[in-house]
Write a protein that holds these residues in place. Structure first.
Motif, PDB file in Angstrom:
ATOM      1  N   ALA A 157       0.820  -1.215   0.000  1.00  0.00           N
ATOM      2  CA  ALA A 157       0.000   0.000   0.000  1.00  0.00           C
ATOM      3  C   ALA A 157       0.851   1.262   0.000  1.00  0.00           C
ATOM      4  O   ALA A 157       0.514   2.246  -0.673  1.00  0.00           O
ATOM      5  CB  ALA A 157      -0.952  -0.015   1.189  1.00  0.00           C
ATOM      6  N   ASP A 158       1.946   1.282   0.737  1.00  0.00           N
ATOM      7  CA  ASP A 158       2.807   2.472   0.777  1.00  0.00           C
ATOM      8  C   ASP A 158       3.460   2.718  -0.577  1.00  0.00           C
ATOM      9  O   ASP A 158       3.559   3.859  -1.042  1.00  0.00           O
ATOM     10  CB  ASP A 158       3.883   2.324   1.862  1.00  0.00           C
ATOM     11  CG  ASP A 158       3.305   2.363   3.273  1.00  0.00           C
ATOM     12  OD1 ASP A 158       2.210   2.947   3.438  1.00  0.00           O
ATOM     13  OD2 ASP A 158       3.931   1.812   4.189  1.00  0.00           O
ATOM     14  N   TRP A 159       3.940   1.641  -1.221  1.00  0.00           N
ATOM     15  CA  TRP A 159       4.537   1.746  -2.558  1.00  0.00           C
ATOM     16  C   TRP A 159       3.518   2.314  -3.540  1.00  0.00           C
ATOM     17  O   TRP A 159       3.820   3.215  -4.327  1.00  0.00           O
ATOM     18  CB  TRP A 159       5.006   0.364  -2.989  1.00  0.00           C
ATOM     19  CG  TRP A 159       5.775   0.293  -4.273  1.00  0.00           C
ATOM     20  CD1 TRP A 159       7.130   0.290  -4.428  1.00  0.00           C
ATOM     21  CD2 TRP A 159       5.228   0.185  -5.610  1.00  0.00           C
ATOM     22  NE1 TRP A 159       7.463   0.193  -5.766  1.00  0.00           N
ATOM     23  CE2 TRP A 159       6.324   0.126  -6.502  1.00  0.00           C
ATOM     24  CE3 TRP A 159       3.929   0.142  -6.113  1.00  0.00           C
ATOM     25  CZ2 TRP A 159       6.142   0.019  -7.886  1.00  0.00           C
ATOM     26  CZ3 TRP A 159       3.752   0.038  -7.495  1.00  0.00           C
ATOM     27  CH2 TRP A 159       4.852  -0.027  -8.363  1.00  0.00           C
ATOM     28  N   LEU A 160       2.304   1.765  -3.493  1.00  0.00           N
ATOM     29  CA  LEU A 160       1.239   2.217  -4.382  1.00  0.00           C
ATOM     30  C   LEU A 160       0.887   3.681  -4.150  1.00  0.00           C
ATOM     31  O   LEU A 160       0.744   4.455  -5.094  1.00  0.00           O
ATOM     32  CB  LEU A 160      -0.016   1.364  -4.169  1.00  0.00           C
ATOM     33  CG  LEU A 160      -0.162   0.119  -5.031  1.00  0.00           C
ATOM     34  CD1 LEU A 160      -1.340  -0.716  -4.543  1.00  0.00           C
ATOM     35  CD2 LEU A 160      -0.345   0.491  -6.489  1.00  0.00           C
ATOM     36  N   LEU A 161       0.757   4.071  -2.892  1.00  0.00           N
ATOM     37  CA  LEU A 161       0.369   5.445  -2.576  1.00  0.00           C
ATOM     38  C   LEU A 161       1.447   6.423  -3.047  1.00  0.00           C
ATOM     39  O   LEU A 161       1.121   7.493  -3.581  1.00  0.00           O
ATOM     40  CB  LEU A 161       0.126   5.585  -1.072  1.00  0.00           C
ATOM     41  CG  LEU A 161      -0.562   6.879  -0.624  1.00  0.00           C
ATOM     42  CD1 LEU A 161      -1.881   7.095  -1.365  1.00  0.00           C
ATOM     43  CD2 LEU A 161      -0.789   6.852   0.882  1.00  0.00           C
ATOM     44  N   THR A 162       2.704   6.062  -2.888  1.00  0.00           N
ATOM     45  CA  THR A 162       3.792   6.914  -3.381  1.00  0.00           C
ATOM     46  C   THR A 162       3.700   7.072  -4.889  1.00  0.00           C
ATOM     47  O   THR A 162       3.804   8.186  -5.428  1.00  0.00           O
ATOM     48  CB  THR A 162       5.159   6.311  -2.993  1.00  0.00           C
ATOM     49  OG1 THR A 162       5.263   6.279  -1.576  1.00  0.00           O
ATOM     50  CG2 THR A 162       6.304   7.138  -3.564  1.00  0.00           C
ATOM     51  N   LEU A 163       3.496   5.961  -5.596  1.00  0.00           N
ATOM     52  CA  LEU A 163       3.368   5.991  -7.052  1.00  0.00           C
ATOM     53  C   LEU A 163       2.185   6.854  -7.476  1.00  0.00           C
ATOM     54  O   LEU A 163       2.304   7.705  -8.369  1.00  0.00           O
ATOM     55  CB  LEU A 163       3.205   4.573  -7.598  1.00  0.00           C
ATOM     56  CG  LEU A 163       2.976   4.466  -9.111  1.00  0.00           C
ATOM     57  CD1 LEU A 163       4.249   4.829  -9.873  1.00  0.00           C
ATOM     58  CD2 LEU A 163       2.511   3.061  -9.489  1.00  0.00           C
ATOM     59  N   LEU A 164       1.046   6.658  -6.834  1.00  0.00           N
ATOM     60  CA  LEU A 164      -0.155   7.405  -7.207  1.00  0.00           C
ATOM     61  C   LEU A 164       0.007   8.897  -6.946  1.00  0.00           C
ATOM     62  O   LEU A 164      -0.463   9.730  -7.731  1.00  0.00           O
ATOM     63  CB  LEU A 164      -1.362   6.859  -6.443  1.00  0.00           C
ATOM     64  CG  LEU A 164      -1.755   5.419  -6.781  1.00  0.00           C
ATOM     65  CD1 LEU A 164      -2.849   4.932  -5.844  1.00  0.00           C
ATOM     66  CD2 LEU A 164      -2.195   5.301  -8.231  1.00  0.00           C
ATOM     67  N   ASN A 165       0.665   9.256  -5.847  1.00  0.00           N
ATOM     68  CA  ASN A 165       0.922  10.671  -5.568  1.00  0.00           C
ATOM     69  C   ASN A 165       1.816  11.286  -6.639  1.00  0.00           C
ATOM     70  O   ASN A 165       1.584  12.409  -7.087  1.00  0.00           O
ATOM     71  CB  ASN A 165       1.550  10.844  -4.185  1.00  0.00           C
ATOM     72  CG  ASN A 165       0.509  10.880  -3.079  1.00  0.00           C
ATOM     73  OD1 ASN A 165      -0.489  11.590  -3.169  1.00  0.00           O
ATOM     74  ND2 ASN A 165       0.733  10.115  -2.026  1.00  0.00           N
ATOM     75  N   GLN A 166       2.830  10.541  -7.074  1.00  0.00           N
ATOM     76  CA  GLN A 166       3.739  11.041  -8.111  1.00  0.00           C
ATOM     77  C   GLN A 166       3.019  11.199  -9.445  1.00  0.00           C
ATOM     78  O   GLN A 166       3.173  12.217 -10.135  1.00  0.00           O
ATOM     79  CB  GLN A 166       4.936  10.101  -8.253  1.00  0.00           C
ATOM     80  CG  GLN A 166       5.866  10.117  -7.066  1.00  0.00           C
ATOM     81  CD  GLN A 166       6.871   8.975  -7.065  1.00  0.00           C
ATOM     82  OE1 GLN A 166       6.730   7.994  -7.797  1.00  0.00           O
ATOM     83  NE2 GLN A 166       7.895   9.095  -6.232  1.00  0.00           N
ATOM     84  N   MET A 167       2.221  10.195  -9.822  1.00  0.00           N
ATOM     85  CA  MET A 167       1.468  10.260 -11.065  1.00  0.00           C
ATOM     86  C   MET A 167       0.504  11.433 -11.063  1.00  0.00           C
ATOM     87  O   MET A 167       0.407  12.186 -12.032  1.00  0.00           O
ATOM     88  CB  MET A 167       0.683   8.955 -11.272  1.00  0.00           C
ATOM     89  CG  MET A 167       1.534   7.747 -11.590  1.00  0.00           C
ATOM     90  SD  MET A 167       0.589   6.183 -11.517  1.00  0.00           S
ATOM     91  CE  MET A 167      -0.788   6.533 -12.592  1.00  0.00           C
TER      92      MET A 167
END
Length: 200
Positions: free
Chosen positions: A118-128
């Motif tokens: 979830a943390d990896w995903l949230l970081t990616l989504l914030n960057q996108m």
């Protein structure tokens, strides 16, 4: 990908530029049920490896991520355009010309990995999100949505990463024509992307 020598693009900066500006990739995967294709936004990251990685996410219900460790092909495409023989000044002297099509494409080969973090995903989504909202006067951000809603949405997706094993470009931009004909094509090409690639 069939690529005559004059259409080969080896400049990594040009390949990454095309990918960054056209992130909606076609992911082609050989599955147990045969070939499968998905349109997924994918983003290049420098992870310290020779060619880097692509990162994105898919719906948990999408079987793509369940084929972890499988070979995968990602295609990134800029604009494309029909090229009329009328664009070639040489046609006035020699009518032996035919229409063609100009385009720029990057083909990425690699190995797929699913990431359920979830943390990896949230970081990616914030960057996108930050990247695509940057030009707005009031950019939307994930924190604008209720936290419980975001957690629900995160549970419905899975991260994917492609370790890149090959990065190939084909920029078919009338390089096989004379300078005069290339200028004629550039003057009549509507796609600013293609014109920019031609004028490098």
């Amino acid at each position: 990908m069939y690529t005559p020598p004059h259409f080969v693009e080896k400049d990594s900066a040009s390949l990454l530029h095309l990918m960054a500006n056209n992130p909606l990739a076609t992911l082609v995967q050989m599955t147990s049920e045969g070939l499968n294709a998905n349109l997924i936004p994918m983003y290049w990251y420098d992870d310290g490896s020779e060619l880097g990685v692509l990162r994105g996410h898919v719906a948990r219900k999408n079987p793509l991520w369940q084929e972890s460790d499988s070979a995968i092909l990602a295609l990134f495409r800029a604009s494309d355009e029909y090229i009329s023989p009328s664009y070639f000044p040489s046609k006035a002297k020699d009518p032996r010309v035919v229409p063609t099509w100009n385009y720029a494409v990057v083909q990425v080969k690699g190995t797929l990995k699913a990431i359920e973090d979830a943390d990896w995903l949230l970081t990616l989504l914030n960057q996108m999100t930050a990247q695509h909202e940057a030009e707005r006067v009031e950019p939307w951000q994930i924190a604008d949505a209720p936290a419980e809603y975001i957690q629900k949405m995160l549970a419905a997706i899975v991260g994917i990463e492609i370790a890149i094993t090959a990065l190939d470009g084909k920029f078919k931009l009338s390089q096989n024509q004379t300078a005069e004909n290339q200028a004629g094509v550039a003057a009549n090409t509507k796609s600013s992307d293609l014109v920019a690639f031609m004028q490098r």
